[in-house]
Design a protein around this motif. Structure first.
Motif, mmCIF file in Angstrom:
data_model
loop_
_atom_site.group_PDB
_atom_site.id
_atom_site.type_symbol
_atom_site.label_atom_id
_atom_site.label_comp_id
_atom_site.label_asym_id
_atom_site.label_seq_id
_atom_site.Cartn_x
_atom_site.Cartn_y
_atom_site.Cartn_z
ATOM 1 N N ARG A 187 1.277 5.425 1.289
ATOM 2 C CA ARG A 187 0.334 6.153 2.236
ATOM 3 C C ARG A 187 1.283 7.279 2.185
ATOM 4 O O ARG A 187 2.733 7.457 2.836
ATOM 5 C CB ARG A 187 0.384 5.241 3.366
ATOM 6 C CG ARG A 187 -0.323 6.184 4.551
ATOM 7 C CD ARG A 187 -0.903 5.567 5.585
ATOM 8 N NE ARG A 187 -1.898 6.479 6.495
ATOM 9 C CZ ARG A 187 -2.654 5.658 7.573
ATOM 10 N NH1 ARG A 187 -2.430 4.363 7.806
ATOM 11 N NH2 ARG A 187 -3.015 6.403 8.819
ATOM 12 N N ASP A 188 1.187 8.818 2.043
ATOM 13 C CA ASP A 188 1.756 9.407 2.141
ATOM 14 C C ASP A 188 2.863 9.465 1.521
ATOM 15 O O ASP A 188 4.272 10.198 1.905
ATOM 16 C CB ASP A 188 2.042 9.706 3.349
ATOM 17 C CG ASP A 188 0.694 10.498 3.678
ATOM 18 O OD1 ASP A 188 -0.501 10.481 3.777
ATOM 19 O OD2 ASP A 188 0.534 9.948 5.433
ATOM 20 N N VAL A 190 4.533 0.857 1.874
ATOM 21 C CA VAL A 190 4.463 -0.082 3.440
ATOM 22 C C VAL A 190 3.941 -1.599 2.213
ATOM 23 O O VAL A 190 2.463 -1.918 1.349
ATOM 24 C CB VAL A 190 3.703 -0.187 3.784
ATOM 25 C CG1 VAL A 190 3.475 -0.635 5.429
ATOM 26 C CG2 VAL A 190 3.832 1.261 4.042
ATOM 27 N N VAL A 230 0.551 -4.629 9.170
ATOM 28 C CA VAL A 230 -0.293 -4.258 8.458
ATOM 29 C C VAL A 230 -1.394 -4.096 9.232
ATOM 30 O O VAL A 230 -2.374 -4.961 8.513
ATOM 31 C CB VAL A 230 0.033 -3.894 7.222
ATOM 32 C CG1 VAL A 230 -1.426 -3.722 6.019
ATOM 33 C CG2 VAL A 230 1.043 -3.285 6.642
ATOM 34 N N ARG A 252 -5.816 -4.180 9.459
ATOM 35 C CA ARG A 252 -6.771 -3.985 7.888
ATOM 36 C C ARG A 252 -7.474 -3.096 7.729
ATOM 37 O O ARG A 252 -7.127 -2.942 6.349
ATOM 38 C CB ARG A 252 -8.253 -5.380 8.801
ATOM 39 C CG ARG A 252 -8.779 -5.230 8.156
ATOM 40 C CD ARG A 252 -9.814 -5.322 8.372
ATOM 41 N NE ARG A 252 -11.190 -6.282 7.336
ATOM 42 C CZ ARG A 252 -12.613 -6.675 7.240
ATOM 43 N NH1 ARG A 252 -12.273 -8.200 8.317
ATOM 44 N NH2 ARG A 252 -12.823 -7.201 6.431
ATOM 45 N N GLU A 253 -7.656 -1.630 8.608
ATOM 46 C CA GLU A 253 -7.632 -0.964 8.628
ATOM 47 C C GLU A 253 -7.210 -0.169 7.707
ATOM 48 O O GLU A 253 -8.165 0.574 6.871
ATOM 49 C CB GLU A 253 -8.352 0.225 9.475
ATOM 50 C CG GLU A 253 -7.374 -0.037 10.720
ATOM 51 C CD GLU A 253 -7.586 -1.012 11.299
ATOM 52 O OE1 GLU A 253 -7.679 -2.408 10.816
ATOM 53 O OE2 GLU A 253 -7.288 -0.764 12.625
ATOM 54 N N SER A 254 -5.946 -0.226 7.501
ATOM 55 C CA SER A 254 -5.430 0.557 6.547
ATOM 56 C C SER A 254 -5.263 0.131 5.376
ATOM 57 O O SER A 254 -4.935 1.296 4.276
ATOM 58 C CB SER A 254 -3.323 0.166 6.752
ATOM 59 O OG SER A 254 -3.108 0.102 8.333
ATOM 60 N N TYR A 264 -8.565 0.357 3.855
ATOM 61 C CA TYR A 264 -9.114 1.000 3.437
ATOM 62 C C TYR A 264 -9.118 2.867 3.378
ATOM 63 O O TYR A 264 -9.247 3.408 2.648
ATOM 64 C CB TYR A 264 -10.934 0.578 4.267
ATOM 65 C CG TYR A 264 -10.888 -0.268 4.491
ATOM 66 C CD1 TYR A 264 -11.595 -1.205 3.640
ATOM 67 C CD2 TYR A 264 -11.068 -1.493 5.454
ATOM 68 C CE1 TYR A 264 -12.139 -2.535 3.988
ATOM 69 C CE2 TYR A 264 -11.416 -2.521 6.318
ATOM 70 C CZ TYR A 264 -11.733 -3.354 4.885
ATOM 71 O OH TYR A 264 -11.877 -4.241 5.485
ATOM 72 N N THR A 265 -7.598 2.736 4.078
ATOM 73 C CA THR A 265 -7.653 4.125 3.717
ATOM 74 C C THR A 265 -6.011 4.884 3.241
ATOM 75 O O THR A 265 -6.136 5.157 3.217
ATOM 76 C CB THR A 265 -7.251 5.190 5.700
ATOM 77 O OG1 THR A 265 -6.639 3.316 6.065
ATOM 78 C CG2 THR A 265 -8.678 4.684 6.236
ATOM 79 N N ALA A 266 -5.394 3.620 2.096
ATOM 80 C CA ALA A 266 -4.728 3.890 1.619
ATOM 81 C C ALA A 266 -4.819 4.762 0.160
ATOM 82 O O ALA A 266 -5.438 4.588 0.323
ATOM 83 C CB ALA A 266 -3.788 2.916 0.941
ATOM 84 N N ASP A 267 -3.478 5.236 -0.189
ATOM 85 C CA ASP A 267 -3.564 6.189 -1.156
ATOM 86 C C ASP A 267 -3.703 5.688 -2.524
ATOM 87 O O ASP A 267 -4.741 5.689 -3.461
ATOM 88 C CB ASP A 267 -2.324 7.121 -1.333
ATOM 89 C CG ASP A 267 -2.654 8.217 0.288
ATOM 90 O OD1 ASP A 267 -3.575 8.406 0.601
ATOM 91 O OD2 ASP A 267 -1.948 8.608 0.397
ATOM 92 N N LEU A 279 0.977 -1.382 -0.259
ATOM 93 C CA LEU A 279 -0.254 -0.111 -0.016
ATOM 94 C C LEU A 279 1.486 1.030 -0.154
ATOM 95 O O LEU A 279 1.884 1.022 0.195
ATOM 96 C CB LEU A 279 -0.933 -0.392 1.427
ATOM 97 C CG LEU A 279 -0.769 -0.363 2.570
ATOM 98 C CD1 LEU A 279 -0.189 1.559 3.217
ATOM 99 C CD2 LEU A 279 -1.323 -0.814 3.348
#
Ligand code: PMP
Length: 316
Positions: free
Chosen positions: A205-206, A210, A243, A245-247, A249-252, A203
């Motif tokens: 992110r920013d 990751v 990682v 699970r909720e990461s 759904y919020t990944a870029d 994923l």
């Protein structure tokens, strides 16, 4: 959805080329009864210098490691297996194909003690297009989090690519397909993200990349390793870490990696749109870098390509 097998002419079996239809094993071979088989999945790509097999040596080394875990003594050296792969691609007249080496326990003793059952080595090749369906590489795929978990460490040794483990993978895959998704992402026994049925997961992110840490539930994918190397060479930050699970759904951005799947963008997880719902810029950058690498469009600085027409050797 089932598709017919894209048969090739020959299969390599223990030093000989045999017709595709003759590659048979007995019903009571341990491979059929108990999934006693180690295998690899490798791709060969068309390049300007003829077909080239990507990271052949690394795949064959992983095969030997898978065999060691299951006390399968391979009857062939890395050099022999490497040469067999190259010969088979040539004899089957393929440029762009998938290779499936398999080391299996054949027909011999009854029961679980494999002593006395012969160890047989096969290599098959076939033409294989986009693994996750037409348009997957461009548009991305919709995935779900599986209700099936990956095995706990010290149950199935997942660093070994053993056929038996792929019953877990099939549960994940069948459930996903039955529910209208292209793939399932499985959590490990701790509830943290592990991997998909036959792919590692990344994923973004920013701006940082990751991927789940190798915690004994994740196969150490060769595409994973390739993508990490290419990303770092491009100056991107890559972190291997747990990682939740909720990461997802919020990944870029989110993408899957595997020899068959290459670098496949994920556009939704559990019907939640990831980022803009399209392949994001980092995914696109890494997907392009990967495809340019495997097809020899960028210089092979890592020595990852084995030209099928040349006689490169692998040191054991
Ligand atoms: N995880 C699993 C369970 C797999 O079967 C595969 C495919 N070999 C992968 C990840 C990706 O590994 P690789 O990049 O080496 O193909």
């Amino acid at each position: 959805m089932s598709t017919s097998f894209p048969e090739a002419r020959w299969i390599w079996k223990d030093g000989s080329l045999i017709p595709w239809a003759d590659a048979q094993v007995h019903l009571l071979s341990l491979a059929v009864q108990f999934g006693s088989s180690a295998f690899e999945g490798i791709r060969c790509y068309k390049t300007d210098d003829g077909p080239a097999i990507f990271r052949l040596e690394d795949h064959l080394r992983r095969l030997v490691r898978s065999c060691a875990t299951y006390r399968l003594a391979p009857a062939h050296s890395l050099d022999e297996l490497s040469e067999a792969c190259r010969q088979l691609v040539v004899e089957n007249g393929l440029e762009d194909c998938y290779l499936r080496p398999m080391v299996l326990r054949g027909y011999g003793a009854p029961g679980l003690d494999p002593t006395g059952s012969p160890i047989e080595t096969y290599i098959a090749t076939w033409a294989w297009g986009t693994y996750l369906g037409e348009g997957a590489l461009e548009r991305g795929v919709d995935v779900r989090v599986s209700s099936w978990a990956r095995p706990r460490p010290n149950t199935f040794p997942v660093q070994a690519k053993s056929a038996g483990h792929y019953n877990n993978a099939q549960l994940i895959k069948m459930e996903a397909l039955a529910d209208g998704f292209a793939e399932g992402i499985a959590l490990g026994p701790s509830g943290l993200v592990s991997e998909a049925s036959g792919q590692n997961l990344f994923l973004v992110r920013d701006g940082a990349i990751v991927t789940p840490v190798l915690d004994g539930t994740v196969l150490e994918g060769i595409t994973r390793d390739t993508v990490i190397a290419l990303a770092r060479e491009d100056g991107l930050e890559v972190r291997e870490e747990p990682v939740p699970r909720e990461s997802l759904y919020t990944a870029d951005e989110l993408f899957l990696t595997g020899t068959a799947s290459e670098v496949t963008p994920v556009r939704s997880v559990d019907r939640i749109t990831i980022g803009t719902g399209r392949a994001g810029p980092v995914t696109r950058q890494l997907q392009a870098a990967y495809m340019d690498t495997v097809t020899g469009k960028t210089p092979d600085d890592h020595g990852w390509l084995t030209r099928v027409g040349s006689s490169a050797t692998v040191t054991s």
